[in-house]
Design an enzyme around this catalytic site. Sequence first.
Site, PDB file in Angstrom:
ATOM      1  CG  ASP A   1      -2.075   0.985   1.124  1.00  6.72           C
ATOM      2  OD1 ASP A   1      -2.987   0.826   0.298  1.00  6.72           O
ATOM      3  OD2 ASP A   1      -2.022   1.947   1.905  1.00  6.72           O
TER       4      ASP A   1
ATOM      5  CG  ASP B   1      -6.072  -4.696  -3.959  1.00  5.94           C
ATOM      6  OD1 ASP B   1      -7.020  -3.990  -3.582  1.00  5.94           O
ATOM      7  OD2 ASP B   1      -4.887  -4.426  -3.701  1.00  5.94           O
TER       8      ASP B   1
ATOM      9  CG  HIS C   1      -5.275  -3.353  -0.386  1.00  8.00           C
ATOM     10  ND1 HIS C   1      -4.481  -2.982  -1.452  1.00  8.00           N
ATOM     11  CD2 HIS C   1      -4.986  -2.473   0.614  1.00  8.00           C
ATOM     12  CE1 HIS C   1      -3.763  -1.925  -1.112  1.00  8.00           C
ATOM     13  NE2 HIS C   1      -4.032  -1.596   0.125  1.00  8.00           N
TER      14      HIS C   1
END
Length: 313
Positions: free
Chosen positions: A123, A265, A293
């Site tokens: 991320d 995701d 994710h």
Amino acid sequence: MTDDFQAAQKRAQQMVRKLGIVDAYPFDHHFAQTPMGVMHYVDEGAGDPVLMLHGNPTWSFLYRDFIAALSDAHRVIAPDHIGFGLSDKPQNEASYTIDAHIRNLEALVTNLDLRNVTLVMQDWGGPIGLGMAARHPDRIKDIVVMNTFGFYPPAAGMDPDNLKLPVPLRVMRKPGIGDFIVRRLGFFERIVMKLATADSARLKSVHHAYKAVFEGRQDRAGVMAFPRLIPTRTADASAQILINETGPFLDNFSGRARIFWGMKDPLFPVAALDAWEARLPNAEVTRLPMAKHYLQEDAPDVIIPQLRTFLEG
């Protein structure tokens, strides 16, 4: 230990007890001074450092299984970005920029004089970690990519001056409604994490550790800032860092690279993985068909042994 660090130590111990995660997160608390405040980090094991970087709205707790499993043979360092976890949480959203996050990480890396670093990034850990790496390339040995971004645009075919975001991110970016649902209601950690984690039973058992580490609206300035920092135009400050710093670093990177990707995701398109493969053509890739994710929660038993093999070279 300074007075600030002693106070942070006490708060961290109290929070871990309050969250009831002492057994799952049994690590010593360490602290570093950064330009934005006191940063908390875990530092376990010995050897060349493996620096594990989280994103939004998580913290080093995301890597708890990785730290426990890998620190027998490696020095594993997992910081909480300022605004997250057990680090200081400045309340002014405007103080959170990608450059500021990079400078905070630089302070940690240089204070500890970390060298031969393997960067593990997921991320927002990607642009922050690669931003630090671009400014200190001599400190970086290898990189590990997990559902992140590090160049702009993040996938082929995207319009760099009109980049389309998923609906939840577009809603959170809006003034007023975004502030209400993200800062006041905790929408990101309460709702988005559930939508973006495949293993709902595992997340349910630890979800409180992601939710209750934020004790109110005042703690969520960093959470609110990240969706608004996603670049959608070339002129955006975040895009400029990706274009001028992290992208060139990747183009010139000569170390080893490894990619793990959650294929379900809802926040990052599969085209982003294709772009990473084009950028790092020599990287071995593990596609996790059912992971979303937050793949550290979805597939630790798959990722950790393969990551160990990579680290051992």
